[in-house]
Design a protein around this motif. Structure first.
Motif, short mmCIF file in Angstrom:
data_model
loop_
_atom_site.label_atom_id
_atom_site.label_comp_id
_atom_site.label_asym_id
_atom_site.label_seq_id
_atom_site.Cartn_x
_atom_site.Cartn_y
_atom_site.Cartn_z
N GLU A 1 -51.06 112.30 17.99
CA GLU A 1 -49.83 111.70 18.48
C GLU A 1 -49.97 110.18 18.58
O GLU A 1 -48.99 109.46 18.48
CB GLU A 1 -49.44 112.28 19.85
N LEU A 2 -51.20 109.72 18.76
CA LEU A 2 -51.44 108.27 18.80
C LEU A 2 -51.04 107.65 17.45
O LEU A 2 -50.30 106.67 17.41
CB LEU A 2 -52.93 108.03 19.10
N ALA A 3 -51.51 108.25 16.38
CA ALA A 3 -51.18 107.75 15.04
C ALA A 3 -49.67 107.90 14.79
O ALA A 3 -49.04 107.00 14.22
CB ALA A 3 -51.97 108.52 13.98
N LEU A 4 -49.11 109.01 15.22
CA LEU A 4 -47.68 109.24 15.00
C LEU A 4 -46.86 108.21 15.77
O LEU A 4 -45.87 107.69 15.26
CB LEU A 4 -47.29 110.65 15.46
N THR A 5 -47.29 107.91 16.99
CA THR A 5 -46.53 106.97 17.81
C THR A 5 -46.61 105.55 17.23
O THR A 5 -45.64 104.81 17.26
CB THR A 5 -47.02 107.02 19.27
N HIS A 6 -47.76 105.19 16.69
CA HIS A 6 -47.88 103.91 15.98
C HIS A 6 -46.84 103.83 14.87
O HIS A 6 -46.18 102.81 14.69
CB HIS A 6 -49.28 103.75 15.36
N GLU A 7 -46.70 104.93 14.15
CA GLU A 7 -45.76 104.98 13.04
C GLU A 7 -44.32 104.89 13.55
O GLU A 7 -43.48 104.20 12.96
CB GLU A 7 -46.00 106.30 12.29
N ILE A 8 -44.05 105.56 14.66
CA ILE A 8 -42.70 105.52 15.25
C ILE A 8 -42.34 104.08 15.62
O ILE A 8 -41.26 103.59 15.28
CB ILE A 8 -42.63 106.43 16.50
N VAL A 9 -43.26 103.41 16.30
CA VAL A 9 -43.00 102.02 16.72
C VAL A 9 -42.84 101.12 15.49
O VAL A 9 -41.98 100.24 15.45
CB VAL A 9 -44.11 101.53 17.68
N ALA A 10 -43.64 101.38 14.46
CA ALA A 10 -43.53 100.57 13.23
C ALA A 10 -42.17 100.76 12.56
O ALA A 10 -41.55 99.79 12.12
CB ALA A 10 -44.67 100.93 12.27
N ILE A 11 -41.71 102.00 12.50
CA ILE A 11 -40.40 102.30 11.87
C ILE A 11 -39.29 101.57 12.64
O ILE A 11 -38.43 100.92 12.05
CB ILE A 11 -40.15 103.82 11.86
N VAL A 12 -39.36 101.67 13.96
CA VAL A 12 -38.33 101.08 14.82
C VAL A 12 -38.33 99.56 14.70
O VAL A 12 -37.29 98.93 14.50
CB VAL A 12 -38.57 101.54 16.27
N CYS A 13 -39.50 98.96 14.79
CA CYS A 13 -39.58 97.50 14.80
C CYS A 13 -39.22 96.92 13.44
O CYS A 13 -38.62 95.85 13.36
CB CYS A 13 -40.96 97.03 15.24
N GLN A 14 -39.55 97.64 12.38
CA GLN A 14 -39.19 97.16 11.06
C GLN A 14 -37.66 97.13 10.92
O GLN A 14 -37.09 96.17 10.39
CB GLN A 14 -39.81 98.04 9.98
N ALA A 15 -37.02 98.18 11.42
CA ALA A 15 -35.56 98.25 11.31
C ALA A 15 -34.87 97.28 12.27
O ALA A 15 -33.77 96.80 12.00
CB ALA A 15 -35.09 99.68 11.56
N ALA A 16 -35.51 96.99 13.39
CA ALA A 16 -34.88 96.16 14.41
C ALA A 16 -34.98 94.66 14.11
O ALA A 16 -34.21 93.87 14.63
CB ALA A 16 -35.49 96.44 15.78
N GLY A 17 -35.94 94.30 13.28
CA GLY A 17 -36.14 92.88 13.02
C GLY A 17 -36.57 92.19 14.31
O GLY A 17 -37.48 92.66 14.98
N ASP A 18 -35.87 91.12 14.67
CA ASP A 18 -36.24 90.39 15.89
C ASP A 18 -35.52 90.90 17.12
O ASP A 18 -35.75 90.42 18.22
CB ASP A 18 -35.88 88.90 15.74
N ARG A 19 -34.60 91.86 16.91
CA ARG A 19 -33.78 92.27 18.05
C ARG A 19 -34.51 93.27 18.93
O ARG A 19 -35.34 94.04 18.49
CB ARG A 19 -32.46 92.85 17.54
N ARG A 20 -34.16 93.20 20.19
CA ARG A 20 -34.84 94.00 21.20
C ARG A 20 -34.33 95.45 21.13
O ARG A 20 -33.14 95.69 21.02
CB ARG A 20 -34.52 93.37 22.56
N VAL A 21 -35.24 96.39 21.22
CA VAL A 21 -34.87 97.81 21.17
C VAL A 21 -34.78 98.35 22.59
O VAL A 21 -35.69 98.17 23.40
CB VAL A 21 -35.94 98.61 20.37
N HIS A 22 -33.65 98.98 22.90
CA HIS A 22 -33.46 99.51 24.25
C HIS A 22 -33.71 101.01 24.34
O HIS A 22 -34.05 101.52 25.39
CB HIS A 22 -32.03 99.20 24.74
N ARG A 23 -33.47 101.67 23.26
CA ARG A 23 -33.61 103.12 23.31
C ARG A 23 -33.97 103.65 21.91
O ARG A 23 -33.46 103.15 20.91
CB ARG A 23 -32.30 103.77 23.75
N VAL A 24 -34.84 104.65 21.91
CA VAL A 24 -35.23 105.29 20.65
C VAL A 24 -35.03 106.79 20.83
O VAL A 24 -35.39 107.35 21.87
CB VAL A 24 -36.72 105.00 20.32
N THR A 25 -34.45 107.43 19.84
CA THR A 25 -34.29 108.89 19.90
C THR A 25 -35.11 109.55 18.80
O THR A 25 -35.03 109.16 17.65
CB THR A 25 -32.81 109.29 19.74
N LEU A 26 -35.86 110.52 19.22
CA LEU A 26 -36.75 111.25 18.31
C LEU A 26 -36.35 112.71 18.26
O LEU A 26 -35.91 113.26 19.27
CB LEU A 26 -38.15 111.28 18.90
#
Lengths: 80, 260
Positions: free
Chosen positions: A3-28
């Motif tokens: 899950e550690l590796a998976l969570t790294h990937e989740i954060v990478a997917i989110v941050c890549q899509a968000a660019g510089d904007r702040r993320v308030h909520r993620v749904t999995l």
């Protein structure tokens, strides 16, 4: 533990899509047969998101009966 | 479907089910946080998408070289390395065999395999409990296996995580030894579901242990009706020929598939 590796990937997917904007909520979506434990992802998420655009974001996890593990949506701050 | 983990247990929590598996949430907030204007972004991205893309590239790389790649998975101590050593020695002269060794730490297994004369690369996963496709890609870059060779990937000893991560292999082979419980396929169904072949190792020890080969085979078929099972002993050599026959069939298909 993966899950550690998976969570790294989740954060990478989110941050890549968000660019510089702040993320308030993620749904999995976590499938019953995905081999991933939602509690472990939730546990890892806060730590891994620290220092990224997703720091402090709320993580909503929905169980499904499939075998997929997907980042479905996120809420980001509106563009200035 | 309940959304038991979203932490929003309030009465304002709404679900909209559209197709039964995918559903969106609208939360009417009773929470006390400040509201910054936000935009909802649809991602619908599989978490393993990147790994799977690299695995697909590895698979194409193997196909282009008419290679057979096998991902060997088991609990620690099931005898993967002993099986590799014997397989390489017994098949010497029949196939070129290269090995990619995955372990959290040390190069002990690499040294054992290297003693057989086969080319071998060790990938230490550090805190990782499994090999990922890009580690295999980097390993291949170093190992440079020959066309029409067999690549045996020894995954980290673990019956859980390696089931999730496609490496680009043609097949996962799960190894179980008779000193383990014969209920393991039921306890670790993901792995047994992911493998078309189960090797039951250390059968020379059967007289000394309470392990029922028929029961383990039945358990494995409960989770994966198509799984094949071969009992063998990498120590004495008993049953190894059936494993070599399986490898030969897979190798034949893999080398011919390149032109299909």
């Amino acid at each position: 533990m993966h899950e550690l590796a998976l969570t790294h990937e989740i954060v990478a997917i989110v941050c890549q899509a968000a660019g510089d904007r702040r993320v308030h909520r993620v749904t999995l979506e976590v499938g019953e047969r995905s081999c991933a434990t939602p509690e472990s992802i939730a546990f890892c998420f806060d730590v891994i998101a620290r220092g990224t655009c997703a720091e402090g974001a709320r993580l909503d996890i929905c169980r499904t009966d499939g075998d997929d593990l997907m980042v479905t949506t996120m809420e980001i701050e509106e563009a200035a | 479907m309940m959304c038991g983990h979203c932490g929003c247990g309030g009465p304002d929590h709404e679900h909209e089910h559209e197709d039964g598996t995918r559903h969106s949430h609208s939360h009417s907030h009773a929470h006390g946080h400040t509201h910054t204007p936000t935009t909802l972004v649809e991602l619908q991205t599989r978490v393993l998408a990147k790994n799977d893309a690299i695995a697909a590239r590895n698979r194409a790389w193997f196909a282009g070289r008419e290679m057979l790649a096998i991902n060997l998975v088991s609990s620690p101590g099931a005898g993967k390395t002993t099986l590799l050593e014997r397989t390489i020695r017994d098949l010497h002269g029949q196939y070129d065999i290269g090995v990619l060794e995955g372990d959290q730490a040390t190069s002990l297994d690499r040294d054992r395999v290297a003693a057989t004369g086969a080319p071998v690369i060790q990938v230490n996963t550090g805190t990782g409990c499994h090999l990922e496709a890009d580690q295999v890609a980097r390993g291949l870059n170093e190992l440079r296996p020959a066309p029409r060779s067999i690549l045996l990937i020894e995954n980290v000893g673990n019956l859980v995580c390696p089931a999730m991560f496609d490496l680009g292999e043609r097949a996962k082979v799960v190894i179980l030894s008779v000193t383990e419980g014969d209920d393991k396929p039921l306890k670790y169904p993901h792995m047994f579901r992911a493998a078309p072949l189960m090797l039951i190792n250390k059968i020379d020890l059967l007289p000394h242990v309470d392990f029922d080969v028929a029961r383990v085979t039945a358990s494995a078929r409960d989770v994966n009706p198509a799984i094949a099972a071969i009992g063998l002993s990498a120590r004495t050599g008993e049953g190894m020929q059936q494993w070599y026959d399986w490898l030969r069939r897979e190798w034949t298909v893999a080398t011919e598939a390149a032109f299909a």
